[in-house]
Write a protein that holds these residues in place. Structure first.
Motif, mmCIF file in Angstrom:
data_model
loop_
_atom_site.group_PDB
_atom_site.id
_atom_site.type_symbol
_atom_site.label_atom_id
_atom_site.label_comp_id
_atom_site.label_asym_id
_atom_site.label_seq_id
_atom_site.Cartn_x
_atom_site.Cartn_y
_atom_site.Cartn_z
ATOM 1 N N LYS A 161 -15.931 -42.022 -25.119
ATOM 2 C CA LYS A 161 -15.909 -40.794 -24.325
ATOM 3 C C LYS A 161 -16.036 -41.179 -22.858
ATOM 4 N N ALA A 162 -15.231 -40.545 -22.000
ATOM 5 C CA ALA A 162 -15.234 -40.842 -20.566
ATOM 6 C C ALA A 162 -16.172 -39.897 -19.827
ATOM 7 N N HIS A 163 -16.963 -40.475 -18.903
ATOM 8 C CA HIS A 163 -17.921 -39.718 -18.089
ATOM 9 C C HIS A 163 -17.678 -40.044 -16.625
ATOM 10 N N GLY A 164 -17.375 -39.024 -15.803
ATOM 11 C CA GLY A 164 -17.272 -39.232 -14.368
ATOM 12 C C GLY A 164 -18.657 -39.409 -13.779
ATOM 13 N N VAL A 165 -18.830 -40.431 -12.939
ATOM 14 C CA VAL A 165 -20.133 -40.727 -12.345
ATOM 15 C C VAL A 165 -19.944 -40.870 -10.833
ATOM 16 N N PRO A 166 -20.508 -39.931 -10.051
ATOM 17 C CA PRO A 166 -20.359 -40.040 -8.595
ATOM 18 C C PRO A 166 -20.978 -41.330 -8.062
ATOM 19 N N VAL A 167 -20.274 -41.968 -7.139
ATOM 20 C CA VAL A 167 -20.783 -43.185 -6.517
ATOM 21 C C VAL A 167 -21.922 -42.809 -5.580
ATOM 22 N N SER A 168 -23.048 -43.521 -5.716
ATOM 23 C CA SER A 168 -24.230 -43.263 -4.888
ATOM 24 C C SER A 168 -24.981 -44.581 -4.713
ATOM 25 N N PRO A 169 -25.944 -44.622 -3.796
ATOM 26 C CA PRO A 169 -26.722 -45.854 -3.620
ATOM 27 C C PRO A 169 -27.475 -46.291 -4.877
ATOM 28 N N SER A 170 -27.804 -45.340 -5.736
ATOM 29 C CA SER A 170 -28.551 -45.673 -6.951
ATOM 30 C C SER A 170 -27.647 -45.778 -8.184
ATOM 31 N N LEU A 171 -26.352 -45.914 -7.962
ATOM 32 C CA LEU A 171 -25.380 -45.888 -9.059
ATOM 33 C C LEU A 171 -25.742 -46.815 -10.210
ATOM 34 N N TYR A 172 -25.967 -48.088 -9.927
ATOM 35 C CA TYR A 172 -26.150 -49.047 -11.025
ATOM 36 C C TYR A 172 -27.465 -48.846 -11.768
ATOM 37 N N SER A 173 -28.531 -48.492 -11.075
ATOM 38 C CA SER A 173 -29.779 -48.208 -11.796
ATOM 39 C C SER A 173 -29.631 -46.920 -12.610
ATOM 40 N N ASP A 174 -28.906 -45.942 -12.069
ATOM 41 C CA ASP A 174 -28.657 -44.701 -12.818
ATOM 42 C C ASP A 174 -27.835 -44.978 -14.079
ATOM 43 N N LEU A 175 -26.847 -45.868 -13.961
ATOM 44 C CA LEU A 175 -26.029 -46.201 -15.134
ATOM 45 C C LEU A 175 -26.884 -46.816 -16.236
ATOM 46 N N ASP A 176 -27.798 -47.718 -15.852
ATOM 47 C CA ASP A 176 -28.677 -48.343 -16.846
ATOM 48 C C ASP A 176 -29.518 -47.292 -17.569
ATOM 49 N N VAL A 177 -30.054 -46.341 -16.806
ATOM 50 C CA VAL A 177 -30.901 -45.300 -17.400
ATOM 51 C C VAL A 177 -30.077 -44.349 -18.267
ATOM 52 N N ASN A 178 -28.964 -43.877 -17.736
ATOM 53 C CA ASN A 178 -28.180 -42.841 -18.423
ATOM 54 C C ASN A 178 -27.292 -43.361 -19.551
ATOM 55 N N PHE A 179 -27.043 -44.672 -19.564
ATOM 56 C CA PHE A 179 -26.167 -45.240 -20.592
ATOM 57 C C PHE A 179 -26.826 -46.416 -21.311
ATOM 58 N N GLN A 180 -28.141 -46.317 -21.552
ATOM 59 C CA GLN A 180 -28.905 -47.284 -22.347
ATOM 60 C C GLN A 180 -28.596 -48.733 -21.964
ATOM 61 N N ASN A 181 -28.815 -49.061 -20.680
ATOM 62 C CA ASN A 181 -28.556 -50.403 -20.152
ATOM 63 C C ASN A 181 -27.104 -50.832 -20.354
ATOM 64 N N PHE A 182 -26.234 -49.841 -20.385
ATOM 65 C CA PHE A 182 -24.793 -50.047 -20.456
ATOM 66 C C PHE A 182 -24.330 -50.672 -21.771
ATOM 67 N N LYS A 183 -25.140 -50.525 -22.803
ATOM 68 C CA LYS A 183 -24.800 -51.087 -24.110
ATOM 69 C C LYS A 183 -23.459 -50.529 -24.600
ATOM 70 N N SER A 184 -22.523 -51.437 -24.854
ATOM 71 C CA SER A 184 -21.193 -51.103 -25.383
ATOM 72 C C SER A 184 -20.401 -50.151 -24.490
ATOM 73 N N CYS A 185 -20.658 -50.176 -23.195
ATOM 74 C CA CYS A 185 -19.940 -49.320 -22.242
ATOM 75 C C CYS A 185 -19.022 -50.154 -21.355
ATOM 76 N N ILE A 186 -18.004 -49.490 -20.832
ATOM 77 C CA ILE A 186 -17.070 -50.081 -19.876
ATOM 78 C C ILE A 186 -17.131 -49.236 -18.605
ATOM 79 N N LEU A 187 -17.169 -49.891 -17.458
ATOM 80 C CA LEU A 187 -17.137 -49.188 -16.182
ATOM 81 C C LEU A 187 -15.759 -49.344 -15.568
ATOM 82 N N LEU A 188 -15.133 -48.232 -15.227
ATOM 83 C CA LEU A 188 -13.867 -48.219 -14.506
ATOM 84 C C LEU A 188 -14.208 -47.849 -13.067
#
Length: 131
Positions: free
Chosen positions: A18-45
């Motif tokens: 499933k694709a999720h739009g994520v606005p770019v922000s200064p906290s982007l990468y820490s937010d990704l870890d929190v919101n996507f379980q440390n990016f387990k099995s995820c791809i970032l475009l």
């Protein structure tokens, strides 16, 4: 639904594809870890513009990373078997696959824009690649 610029809204493809739009922000990468379980099995475009060399090396242990050059040119440096291999990345529209667990960085030849498809889980960064 409306189109968005990839440079300002990245896309996360989760483990259920499933694709999720994520606005770019200064906290982007820490937010990704929190919101996507440390990016387990995820791809970032993502899309980035580079006017200078990358300040560090990176490595993605979870899978291959795909780069798509959409403007400009760069040299991509890959560490493989203890050696640094330089790949000229200067044909707009071309792709480069960075193999899983390969340390890599870029030297910018001409201001460039690159789209990345990155398996982000466990990504590492270093000033120099470990030999």
């Amino acid at each position: 639904m409306k189109p968005t610029a990839l440079s300002s809204t990245f896309v996360v493809i989760d483990s259920q594809l499933k694709a999720h739009g994520v606005p770019v922000s200064p906290s982007l990468y820490s937010d990704l870890d929190v919101n996507f379980q440390n990016f387990k099995s995820c791809i970032l475009l993502a899309e980035y513009t580079f006017d200078a060399d990358w300040p560090s090396w990176e490595m993605h242990p979870a899978g291959d990373e795909i780069l798509l050059l959409i403007a400009g040119s760069a040299e991509i440096h890959l560490q493989q078997n203890g050696e640094i291999i330089t790949v000229q990345f200067d044909e707009v529209g071309s792709t480069l696959t960075v193999p899983q667990a390969t340390w890599h960085t870029a030297k910018v030849k001409e201001s460039c824009r690159i789209v990345f498809m990155t398996p982000g889980e466990g990504s590492l960064h270093a000033l120099q690649p470990p030999l």
